[in-house]
Design a protein around this motif. Structure first.
Motif, PDB file in Angstrom:
ATOM      1  N   SER A  46     -58.376 -11.536  32.081  1.00 57.71           N
ATOM      2  CA  SER A  46     -58.257 -11.846  33.666  1.00 57.71           C
ATOM      3  C   SER A  46     -58.018 -10.494  34.322  1.00 57.71           C
ATOM      4  CB  SER A  46     -57.090 -12.742  33.989  1.00 57.71           C
ATOM      5  OG  SER A  46     -55.938 -12.514  33.277  1.00 57.71           O
ATOM      6  N   ILE A  92     -55.460 -18.664  21.857  1.00 55.96           N
ATOM      7  CA  ILE A  92     -55.495 -19.330  22.926  1.00 55.96           C
ATOM      8  C   ILE A  92     -55.506 -20.986  22.148  1.00 55.96           C
ATOM      9  CG2 ILE A  92     -56.897 -20.759  24.744  1.00 55.96           C
ATOM     10  CD1 ILE A  92     -58.439 -17.977  25.115  1.00 55.96           C
ATOM     11  N   ASN A 120     -62.002 -14.574  26.779  1.00 54.23           N
ATOM     12  CA  ASN A 120     -61.201 -14.874  27.889  1.00 54.23           C
ATOM     13  C   ASN A 120     -60.748 -13.402  28.221  1.00 54.23           C
ATOM     14  OD1 ASN A 120     -61.716 -17.431  26.836  1.00 54.23           O
ATOM     15  ND2 ASN A 120     -61.071 -18.063  28.797  1.00 54.23           N
ATOM     16  N   ASP A 137     -56.320  -7.710  36.929  1.00 54.51           N
ATOM     17  CA  ASP A 137     -55.445  -7.728  37.972  1.00 54.51           C
ATOM     18  C   ASP A 137     -55.908  -7.434  39.318  1.00 54.51           C
ATOM     19  OD1 ASP A 137     -53.160  -7.848  36.360  1.00 54.51           O
ATOM     20  OD2 ASP A 137     -53.082  -5.794  35.737  1.00 54.51           O
ATOM     21  N   ARG A 154     -54.881  -6.735  30.112  1.00 51.72           N
ATOM     22  CA  ARG A 154     -54.323  -7.570  28.733  1.00 51.72           C
ATOM     23  C   ARG A 154     -55.341  -8.733  28.740  1.00 51.72           C
ATOM     24  NH1 ARG A 154     -51.744  -7.940  33.404  1.00 51.72           N
ATOM     25  NH2 ARG A 154     -50.184  -6.663  32.626  1.00 51.72           N
ATOM     26  N   HIS A 197     -55.521 -21.317  30.477  1.00 51.04           N
ATOM     27  CA  HIS A 197     -54.563 -21.048  31.721  1.00 51.04           C
ATOM     28  C   HIS A 197     -53.296 -20.256  30.907  1.00 51.04           C
ATOM     29  CE1 HIS A 197     -56.214 -24.080  34.309  1.00 51.04           C
ATOM     30  NE2 HIS A 197     -56.623 -24.543  33.045  1.00 51.04           N
ATOM     31  N   SER A 198     -52.638 -19.350  31.773  1.00 54.30           N
ATOM     32  CA  SER A 198     -51.465 -18.684  31.018  1.00 54.30           C
ATOM     33  C   SER A 198     -50.427 -19.731  31.008  1.00 54.30           C
ATOM     34  CB  SER A 198     -50.956 -17.697  32.401  1.00 54.30           C
ATOM     35  OG  SER A 198     -51.930 -16.989  32.503  1.00 54.30           O
ATOM     36  N   PRO A 199     -49.429 -19.297  29.998  1.00 57.20           N
ATOM     37  CA  PRO A 199     -48.301 -19.969  29.900  1.00 57.20           C
ATOM     38  C   PRO A 199     -47.421 -20.395  31.239  1.00 57.20           C
ATOM     39  CG  PRO A 199     -48.190 -18.560  28.223  1.00 57.20           C
ATOM     40  CD  PRO A 199     -49.400 -18.073  29.214  1.00 57.20           C
ATOM     41  N   PRO A 246     -55.667 -12.577  26.142  1.00 56.46           N
ATOM     42  CA  PRO A 246     -54.892 -13.534  25.081  1.00 56.46           C
ATOM     43  C   PRO A 246     -55.321 -13.435  23.634  1.00 56.46           C
ATOM     44  CG  PRO A 246     -56.407 -14.703  26.456  1.00 56.46           C
ATOM     45  CD  PRO A 246     -56.379 -13.487  27.233  1.00 56.46           C
ATOM     46  N   HIS A 261     -46.006 -20.668  24.183  1.00 57.30           N
ATOM     47  CA  HIS A 261     -45.903 -19.526  24.490  1.00 57.30           C
ATOM     48  C   HIS A 261     -47.399 -18.868  24.482  1.00 57.30           C
ATOM     49  CE1 HIS A 261     -41.757 -18.934  22.751  1.00 57.30           C
ATOM     50  NE2 HIS A 261     -41.716 -19.442  23.915  1.00 57.30           N
ATOM     51  N   HIS A 272     -51.384 -18.925  25.820  1.00 61.47           N
ATOM     52  CA  HIS A 272     -52.450 -19.350  26.566  1.00 61.47           C
ATOM     53  C   HIS A 272     -52.958 -20.739  26.175  1.00 61.47           C
ATOM     54  CE1 HIS A 272     -52.352 -15.487  28.741  1.00 61.47           C
ATOM     55  NE2 HIS A 272     -53.195 -15.928  29.581  1.00 61.47           N
ATOM     56  N   ASP A 291     -48.697 -21.875  33.573  1.00 58.22           N
ATOM     57  CA  ASP A 291     -49.469 -22.301  34.852  1.00 58.22           C
ATOM     58  C   ASP A 291     -49.686 -23.808  35.216  1.00 58.22           C
ATOM     59  OD1 ASP A 291     -50.253 -19.591  35.425  1.00 58.22           O
ATOM     60  OD2 ASP A 291     -52.096 -19.662  34.574  1.00 58.22           O
TER      61      ASP A 291
END
Length: 368
Positions: free
Chosen positions: A341, A355, A339, A343, A350, A159-161, A352, A314, A316, A163
């Motif tokens: 994701s 993690i 991992n 756009d 981008r 998960h992104s920071p 991460p 900061h 993922h 989220d």
């Protein structure tokens, strides 16, 4: 009715203005994001100062390769042959961007199945005295170990920071910190009140938790026994028992390895079923899958690192992983995350690089 008409008209005008303003704001915001992405792509294309390295070779399994070799997924034997060739050609490192998390069943590999001419109708393929059996995962693990420079890929549930986690994840974290917490205290800790729309979901997850607690004591309980013990309609149990059994099997395996780091599958069967005999039922299948997953996670654990000076907030973060199949993971030089994701326009801009996972950090494949 005539007296209320101006109030109604004012409400409708206000509603329309708000809706239009909201729509315009979102369109403007979306347009800005699209412009930002286009400018980023333009800068990378025209002002990138890093030249592509001729030391990096990308071996792509594309449509032409599939046409030549056969349909995807290829057998592990074919992947092993590919890694062998790349290793013999002198690769310093081999990064395998394939998720190999499930075992391939042993199979017969009879050369007579690959003849180029018509098969003789009198040729018998049944009752061979010594059919050659291929245990492909063992062969692939041996190739990886012999090469000594292979980095395998793992998929993390990242998960992104910032989220927001799902209700199941948040409840799971809460129960790990406080396993004896009551239902009402859990609701309060998750900032839920009785009138919240999230209550049905919480009640479902709380029942799942209660079922898992019972199965951790006796994995072989069926729907009727669980419904009786928990005083719950059996139909509610039926909807969640499969996932609850898998989670409980994982806990049985984790406990067995805490008691004995060298525990075997037979040892765990004896703890669960009272004997060491393999069974052809879903409970035994869940135990076998949990056992393999634990070995894979233990292989991954050896490659997690401490990122000193990096604030985990900061990064993922991930609460679970789909590990590399053991013993292939055990033979790898390193195991790293793949991992990413995309756009909304489908382009990946981008990834991460690090993690946070299980108190330490997993490297991305490129970092490894």
């Amino acid at each position: 009715m005539l007296k209320r008409r101006p109030q109604l008209s004012g409400f409708l005008v206000g509603f329309v203005v708000t809706a239009v303003a909201t729509f315009v704001c979102f369109r403007v915001f979306d347009a800005k994001l699209q412009i930002d992405r286009a400018m980023y792509d333009w800068r990378v294309k025209h002002f990138n100062t890093i030249e592509a390295s001729d030391r990096i070779v990308h071996v792509d399994i594309d449509d032409s390769a599939v046409d030549e070799v056969g349909r995807w997924p290829w057998r592990r034997k074919r992947i092993a042959e590919l890694l062998n060739v790349i290793s013999e050609l002198g690769a310093q490192y081999i990064l395998v961007d394939l998720l190999i998390s499930e075992k391939e069943l042993p199979y017969f590999d009879d050369p007579r199945l690959y003849i180029d001419h018509d098969i003789d109708p009198d040729m018998s393929f049944v009752g061979l005295a010594d059919p050659p059996i291929v245990a492909a995962d063992v062969d692939l693990a041996e190739v990886v170990r012999t090469a000594g420079n292979v980095i395998m890929a793992v998929q993390l549930d990242a998960h992104s920071p910032g989220d927001r986690r799902s209700l199941r994840e948040r409840l799971g974290l809460l129960l790990r910190e406080n396993p004896d917490i009551s239902e009402s205290a859990a609701m309060a800790a998750l900032n839920l009140d009785r009138g919240s729309d999230a209550i049905p979901g919480f009640q479902r997850e709380w029942l799942r938790h209660r079922v898992i607690v019972e199965l951790v004591q006796t994995l072989t309980l069926d729907v009727a026994a669980l419904a009786s013990r928990l005083d719950v309609d059996h139909r509610k149990i039926e909807r969640l028992i499969a996932g609850a059994k898998r989670a409980a099997a994982a806990r049985w395996v984790d406990h067995a390895f805490r008691e004995d780091p060298n525990a075997t599958l037979a040892d765990i069967r004896e703890a669960v079923f009272g004997d060491r005999v393999p069974r052809l039922n879903p409970d035994d299948q869940d135990i076998r899958k949990a056992y393999r997953a634990h070995l894979g996670l233990r292989d991954l654990d050896r490659h997690l690192i401490h990122a000193d000076g990096v604030d985990p907030a900061h990064l993922h973060s991930a609460a679970s992983a789909v590990p590399v199949l053991h013993p292939i993971g055990a033979a790898a030089l390193d195991i790293a995350a793949v991992n990413f994701s995309a756009d909304p326009d489908g382009i990946v801009r981008r990834v991460p690089p690090l993690i946070a996972y299980d108190g330490r950090v997993a490297k991305h494949l490129g970092v490894a």
